[in-house]
Design a protein around this motif. Structure first.
Motif, short mmCIF file in Angstrom:
data_model
loop_
_atom_site.label_atom_id
_atom_site.label_comp_id
_atom_site.label_asym_id
_atom_site.label_seq_id
_atom_site.Cartn_x
_atom_site.Cartn_y
_atom_site.Cartn_z
N ASP A 75 -0.07 15.36 -5.94
CA ASP A 75 -0.10 13.99 -5.41
C ASP A 75 -0.01 12.95 -6.52
N TYR A 76 -0.59 13.27 -7.68
CA TYR A 76 -0.58 12.30 -8.78
C TYR A 76 0.84 12.07 -9.29
N ALA A 77 1.57 13.15 -9.55
CA ALA A 77 2.95 13.03 -10.02
C ALA A 77 3.84 12.39 -8.94
N SER A 78 3.58 12.74 -7.68
CA SER A 78 4.36 12.15 -6.59
C SER A 78 4.13 10.65 -6.51
N MET A 79 2.88 10.21 -6.67
CA MET A 79 2.59 8.78 -6.64
C MET A 79 3.27 8.07 -7.81
N GLU A 80 3.24 8.70 -8.98
CA GLU A 80 3.90 8.10 -10.15
C GLU A 80 5.40 7.95 -9.90
N GLU A 81 6.02 8.95 -9.26
CA GLU A 81 7.45 8.86 -8.97
C GLU A 81 7.75 7.73 -7.99
N VAL A 82 6.93 7.59 -6.94
CA VAL A 82 7.17 6.56 -5.93
C VAL A 82 7.06 5.16 -6.55
N ILE A 83 6.00 4.93 -7.33
CA ILE A 83 5.81 3.61 -7.95
C ILE A 83 6.94 3.33 -8.94
N THR A 84 7.34 4.35 -9.69
CA THR A 84 8.44 4.17 -10.65
C THR A 84 9.72 3.77 -9.94
N ARG A 85 10.04 4.48 -8.87
CA ARG A 85 11.28 4.18 -8.15
C ARG A 85 11.25 2.79 -7.52
N ARG A 86 10.08 2.42 -6.95
CA ARG A 86 10.00 1.13 -6.29
C ARG A 86 10.20 -0.02 -7.29
N LYS A 90 -9.46 7.67 -8.21
CA LYS A 90 -9.15 7.35 -9.61
C LYS A 90 -7.85 8.00 -10.07
N GLY A 91 -7.60 9.24 -9.64
CA GLY A 91 -6.39 9.93 -10.08
C GLY A 91 -5.13 9.25 -9.62
N GLN A 92 -5.08 8.89 -8.34
CA GLN A 92 -3.89 8.21 -7.82
C GLN A 92 -3.70 6.83 -8.45
N VAL A 93 -4.81 6.11 -8.67
CA VAL A 93 -4.72 4.80 -9.31
C VAL A 93 -4.18 4.93 -10.72
N SER A 94 -4.66 5.92 -11.46
CA SER A 94 -4.18 6.14 -12.84
C SER A 94 -2.70 6.46 -12.86
N ALA A 95 -2.24 7.25 -11.89
CA ALA A 95 -0.81 7.58 -11.83
C ALA A 95 0.03 6.33 -11.58
N ALA A 96 -0.43 5.46 -10.70
CA ALA A 96 0.30 4.22 -10.43
C ALA A 96 0.30 3.31 -11.65
N GLU A 97 -0.85 3.19 -12.31
CA GLU A 97 -0.92 2.34 -13.50
C GLU A 97 -0.05 2.88 -14.62
N SER A 127 7.32 16.89 0.59
CA SER A 127 6.44 15.83 0.12
C SER A 127 7.14 14.48 0.24
N VAL A 128 6.43 13.50 0.80
CA VAL A 128 7.01 12.17 1.02
C VAL A 128 6.02 11.10 0.59
N GLY A 129 6.54 9.92 0.32
CA GLY A 129 5.70 8.76 0.01
C GLY A 129 6.02 7.63 0.97
N ALA A 133 0.84 -1.19 0.00
CA ALA A 133 0.00 0.00 0.00
C ALA A 133 0.88 1.24 0.00
N TYR A 134 0.39 2.31 -0.66
CA TYR A 134 1.18 3.53 -0.83
C TYR A 134 0.33 4.75 -0.49
N ASP A 135 1.00 5.79 0.02
CA ASP A 135 0.33 7.05 0.32
C ASP A 135 1.33 8.18 0.16
N ILE A 136 0.81 9.39 -0.12
CA ILE A 136 1.61 10.60 -0.25
C ILE A 136 1.19 11.56 0.85
N SER A 137 2.17 12.23 1.47
CA SER A 137 1.87 13.20 2.52
C SER A 137 2.69 14.46 2.29
N ASN A 138 2.03 15.62 2.37
CA ASN A 138 2.72 16.92 2.26
C ASN A 138 1.78 18.01 2.74
#
Length: 579
Positions: free
Chosen positions: A399-410, A440-447, A369-371, A358-363
């Motif tokens: 948050d969308y771009a941050s989530m995309e960065e976290v999933i990409t790095r992981r 939906k926005g965060q899910v789309s960023a991860a996908e 901003s952290v994930g 599970a993933y979350d963004i906080s700022n």
């Protein structure tokens, strides 16, 4: 199948232990132990070593005592040690920090001899440390006798306050040594090991063809260990072992599996293991323990006498513990299994869910901003696999771009570790499901991030209602409701609360770190050590601003160049204000 040829049985046993830890095979007797046990750490790699509380046994050349079964007991031991022996508790590094500051409060209350100011020799300090280590080993009678002699001497010299302090310390020592204490047959160190097995009727297996009840295959075992140190029983612990139908293990095989898995990681191995039954491969295990400990370890299966009585005590406790806690543990496992099954059916993933990330963004308005990434395995949090991400490539509250960065790095780390041929890296395991805290926005960023890496992992969002409570999952473009009283919904709620907590804690820490700053941090050549030295000498910024280069140079750890930098910074600032 593939095989590896070894020189002898001992090498084969060691290799087996390593491969089980690496690959975690499904069909094996496994020690279910997700607890971390406390240790007493002696930093023997330092000058003037310290005694510390530690939850991990690191590879840092330090000496470890334990594991203990009670964190409170470890803290009591450390507190008593610091009352009796004046061992330092600070984090100073010697010889770098010699004579850099006045002795601290512990020196003034008699809890330290101030090695920071060279008020005690290393030989005398090592003598205190050796006495403390003997006390940890259980030699309490020696310490009590020494303190009693010192108390009598103080009383004869009319130092009644000091004598009263020693009297109280001796009483505390007596109470501590008697806690969880039972007399053993002699003064040696040993572990008493016994097990109890549970049986559970599988569907259709409770009755034989003749209509008589038939025993079900055992699928659980509880191993009870009594820890005897210096002839005193200092604690006990129980461990659940899982057995599969394919294993169909005997008691001797369970004992062998437990000894290999538990003592392969233990910081301390006693001279003797007293076991209720002969373990499989006993000769090889004994030789392996000798290699691990560096001296012989005796495996004993007593038939009579005091040791047999201790074994019987362990057997009775194992059966009682299984009766008390076995049902609770089974019920928890069943609830988690049901929860994962409900989620899998609702999402129609087709594959059983074992590992969920599970993933979350906080700022706050994009600041710090952290994930966060948390992991649940078999419905339980696996804290060792939690990870934090500090957002690097996103500016502002996105948050969308941050989530995309976290999933990409992981998942980039996953691909890199696989390319290097490793299976034991921090990111080497793939989850069966990703849960994103958001819609939906965060899910789309991860996908989007997964698609860019050509990775296929199901992604769903954990959506909340207007009162910020878990409502359901967003998956495949639609919201999937859950029965709010079902185990699946409860597990989703636990995961969402946990990932949010983990992200917020990391964000608060970073925010607090940035707020604890000083104007001195802006001066080139002035780091934390010089900043502390300046504040210790001048007490406030105004006094530093008024000082000249010569007086600044006289501050410990400062030199002429750094003093000139401090002077130039403040006077340049004054010049700009005047202009």
């Amino acid at each position: 199948f593939e095989y590896i040829v070894t020189e002898n049985e001992i090498e084969a046993l060691i290799l087996e232990c390593n491969l089980i830890k690496l690959h975690r095979p499904k069909y094996n007797v496994r020690l279910k132990d997700d607890k971390s046990y406390p240790y007493i750490k002696v930093t023997v790699n330092e000058r003037f070593p310290r005694l510390l509380f530690s939850r991990k046994r690191g590879k840092d050349k330090a000496q470890y005592f334990g594991p203990y079964t009670s964190a409170d007991r470890v803290r009591e031991i450390l507190d008593l040690i610091h009352r009796i022996w004046p061992l330092r508790q600070c984090g100073l590094v010697f010889p770098r920090d010699f004579d850099k500051a006045r002795p601290c409060l512990n020196y003034h209350i008699g809890r330290c001899k101030a090695p920071c100011n060279r008020m005690i020799s290393e030989d005398e300090y090592k003598r205190y440390l050796a006495e403390a280590e003997r006390f940890i080993h259980g030699k309490t009678s020696e310490v009590a006798a020494k303190l009693s002699r010192e108390m009598q001497g103080c009383a004869e010299e009319l130092q009644f306050e000091r004598a009263a302090e020693l009297r109280d310390t001796i009483e505390l020592l007596r109470v501590l040594s008697e806690k969880q204490k039972a007399d053993a047959c002699d003064g040696d160190d040993r572990d008493i090991i016994a097990l109890a097995r549970a049986k559970k009727d599988a569907p259709g297996e409770g009755v034989s063809e003749s209509g008589e009840a038939s025993p079900a295959k055992p699928d659980e075992a509880l191993v009870q260990v009594f820890f005897v140190r210096g002839g005193k029983m200092t604690g006990r612990e129980h461990f659940m072992m899982t057995l599969t139908d394919a294993a169909d293990a005997s008691d001797s095989e369970i004992y062998a599996a437990f000894i290999k898995q538990f003592y392969g990681e233990a910081a301390f191995i006693p001279r003797e293991l007293v076991i209720a039954a002969e373990p499989a491969e006993s000769a090889e295990i004994s030789a392996w323990l000798r290699q691990v400990k560096g001296r012989s370890v005796v495996l004993t299966v007593p038939r009579k006498g005091e040791k047999r009585e201790l074994v019987q005590l362990a057997l009775n406790n194992a059966a009682l513990t299984m009766e008390q806690f076995g049902a609770h543990i089974r019920n928890e496992a069943e609830r988690n299994k049901q929860a994962l099954s409900e989620i899998s059916r609702a999402l129609a993933t087709g594959a059983p869910l074992t590992r969920i990330e599970a993933y979350d963004i906080s700022n706050i308005q994009g600041f710090e901003s952290v994930g966060s990434m948390i992991v649940f395995e078999n419905g339980k949090a696996k804290h060792s696999d939690y990870r934090k991400f500090k957002i690097k490539g996103v500016r502002g509250p996105d948050d969308y771009a941050s989530m995309e960065e976290v999933i990409t790095r992981r998942f980039t780390r996953y691909l890199n570790e696989k390319a290097e041929g490793g299976d034991a890296g921090k990111f080497s395991r793939l989850p069966e499901l990703l849960m994103i805290d958001g819609g939906k926005g965060q899910v789309s960023a991860a996908e989007k991030a997964l698609a860019a890496l050509n990775m296929r992992v199901p992604v769903c969002g954990m959506v909340k209602d207007d009162r910020h409570r878990t409502r359901g999952l967003m998956y495949d473009g639609r919201e999937i409701p859950f029965d709010t009283h079902g185990e699946g919904f409860k597990l989703i709620t636990r995961i969402q609360d946990e990932v949010h907590r983990f992200a917020v804690e990391y964000h608060r820490k970073l925010r607090a770190d940035t707020q604890i700053r000083s104007v001195l941090d802006e001066i080139p050549g002035v780091g934390p050590t010089r900043r502390k030295a300046l504040m210790r000498e001048y007490k406030n910024i105004e006094a530093i601003r008024s000082a000249d280069v010569e007086s600044l140079s006289g501050v410990p750890s400062m030199n002429k160049k750094s003093a000139e930098a401090v002077y130039a910074y403040f006077h340049k600032e004054l010049g700009s204000l005047n202009s």
